[in-house]
Scaffold this motif. Structure first.
Motif, PDB file in Angstrom:
ATOM      1  N   ASN A   1       0.831  -1.208   0.000  1.00 21.19           N
ATOM      2  CA  ASN A   1       0.000   0.000   0.000  1.00 21.19           C
ATOM      3  C   ASN A   1       0.862   1.253   0.000  1.00 21.19           C
ATOM      4  OD1 ASN A   1      -2.682  -1.264   0.303  1.00 21.19           O
ATOM      5  ND2 ASN A   1      -1.837  -1.946   2.252  1.00 21.19           N
TER       6      ASN A   1
ATOM      7  N   TYR B   1     -15.692   8.784   9.615  1.00 22.84           N
ATOM      8  CA  TYR B   1     -16.393   7.993   8.610  1.00 22.84           C
ATOM      9  C   TYR B   1     -17.783   7.686   9.151  1.00 22.84           C
ATOM     10  CZ  TYR B   1     -11.742   7.100   6.657  1.00 22.84           C
ATOM     11  OH  TYR B   1     -10.496   7.241   6.108  1.00 22.84           O
TER      12      TYR B   1
ATOM     13  N   LEU C   1      -2.380   7.871   5.193  1.00 29.68           N
ATOM     14  CA  LEU C   1      -3.567   7.251   4.617  1.00 29.68           C
ATOM     15  C   LEU C   1      -3.204   6.483   3.356  1.00 29.68           C
ATOM     16  CD1 LEU C   1      -6.712   6.955   4.134  1.00 29.68           C
ATOM     17  CD2 LEU C   1      -6.532   9.111   2.876  1.00 29.68           C
TER      18      LEU C   1
ATOM     19  N   VAL D   1      -5.377   4.343   0.352  1.00 34.06           N
ATOM     20  CA  VAL D   1      -6.708   4.050  -0.174  1.00 34.06           C
ATOM     21  C   VAL D   1      -6.600   2.845  -1.102  1.00 34.06           C
ATOM     22  CG1 VAL D   1      -8.620   4.939  -1.553  1.00 34.06           C
ATOM     23  CG2 VAL D   1      -7.362   6.475  -0.032  1.00 34.06           C
ATOM     24  N   SER D   2      -7.480   1.863  -0.883  1.00 36.30           N
ATOM     25  CA  SER D   2      -7.528   0.691  -1.757  1.00 36.30           C
ATOM     26  C   SER D   2      -8.979   0.413  -2.119  1.00 36.30           C
ATOM     27  CB  SER D   2      -6.913  -0.524  -1.067  1.00 36.30           C
ATOM     28  OG  SER D   2      -7.739  -0.965  -0.011  1.00 36.30           O
TER      29      SER D   2
ATOM     30  N   HIS E   1      -9.923   2.105   3.555  1.00 33.04           N
ATOM     31  CA  HIS E   1      -8.847   3.028   3.926  1.00 33.04           C
ATOM     32  C   HIS E   1      -8.033   2.442   5.067  1.00 33.04           C
ATOM     33  CE1 HIS E   1     -10.796   7.024   2.365  1.00 33.04           C
ATOM     34  NE2 HIS E   1     -10.644   6.121   1.420  1.00 33.04           N
ATOM     35  N   ARG E   2      -6.726   2.576   4.971  1.00 30.04           N
ATOM     36  CA  ARG E   2      -5.819   2.220   6.051  1.00 30.04           C
ATOM     37  C   ARG E   2      -5.196   3.522   6.540  1.00 30.04           C
ATOM     38  NH1 ARG E   2      -6.284  -1.591   2.435  1.00 30.04           N
ATOM     39  NH2 ARG E   2      -6.220  -3.772   3.052  1.00 30.04           N
ATOM     40  N   LEU E   3      -5.203   3.707   7.863  1.00 28.50           N
ATOM     41  CA  LEU E   3      -4.696   4.943   8.447  1.00 28.50           C
ATOM     42  C   LEU E   3      -3.738   4.642   9.581  1.00 28.50           C
ATOM     43  CD1 LEU E   3      -8.156   5.401   8.188  1.00 28.50           C
ATOM     44  CD2 LEU E   3      -7.184   7.669   8.101  1.00 28.50           C
TER      45      LEU E   3
ATOM     46  N   TYR F   1      -8.078   0.316  10.083  1.00 28.72           N
ATOM     47  CA  TYR F   1      -8.610  -0.092   8.788  1.00 28.72           C
ATOM     48  C   TYR F   1     -10.098   0.223   8.787  1.00 28.72           C
ATOM     49  CZ  TYR F   1     -10.282  -2.839   4.895  1.00 28.72           C
ATOM     50  OH  TYR F   1     -10.896  -3.228   3.732  1.00 28.72           O
TER      51      TYR F   1
ATOM     52  N   LYS G   1     -14.647  -0.132   3.028  1.00 27.69           N
ATOM     53  CA  LYS G   1     -15.517   0.706   2.206  1.00 27.69           C
ATOM     54  C   LYS G   1     -16.972   0.432   2.583  1.00 27.69           C
ATOM     55  CE  LYS G   1     -16.064  -2.217  -1.840  1.00 27.69           C
ATOM     56  NZ  LYS G   1     -15.964  -2.257  -3.276  1.00 27.69           N
TER      57      LYS G   1
END
Length: 78
Positions: free
Chosen positions: A10, A23, A39, A41-42, A46-48, A57, A60
């Motif tokens: 990522n 969120y 951050l 985005v996949s 989202h991974r933060l 994590y 979506k």
């Protein structure tokens, strides 16, 4: 502060200009990340990484995403 180490595929971007991001999900649940730093985005979510060294994590499916930038910092970043 904890050093950020990424051994995944990522690509993380710097979002340290944000004080928080929240969120909101269709069922009314909310997830707030305070002091997010990085951050990725996949397709799955989202991974933060935050200032406390905690990895998050968020899958979506949210219907709303909000954040507040720090004073004098960009409201939107690349």
């Amino acid at each position: 502060m904890t050093e950020f180490i990424n051994e995944s595929a990522n690509e993380f971007v710097d979002i340290s200009t944000e004080q928080f991001r929240t969120y909101a999900f269709p069922n009314g649940d909310e997830v707030t990340i305070t002091n997010p730093l990085r951050l990725a985005v996949s397709a799955s979510g989202h991974r933060l990484f935050d200032a406390q060294g905690v990895s998050h994590y968020v899958p979506k499916g949210w219907f709303h995403l909000m954040w507040k930038s720090r004073d004098g910092k960009a409201h939107f970043v690349k």
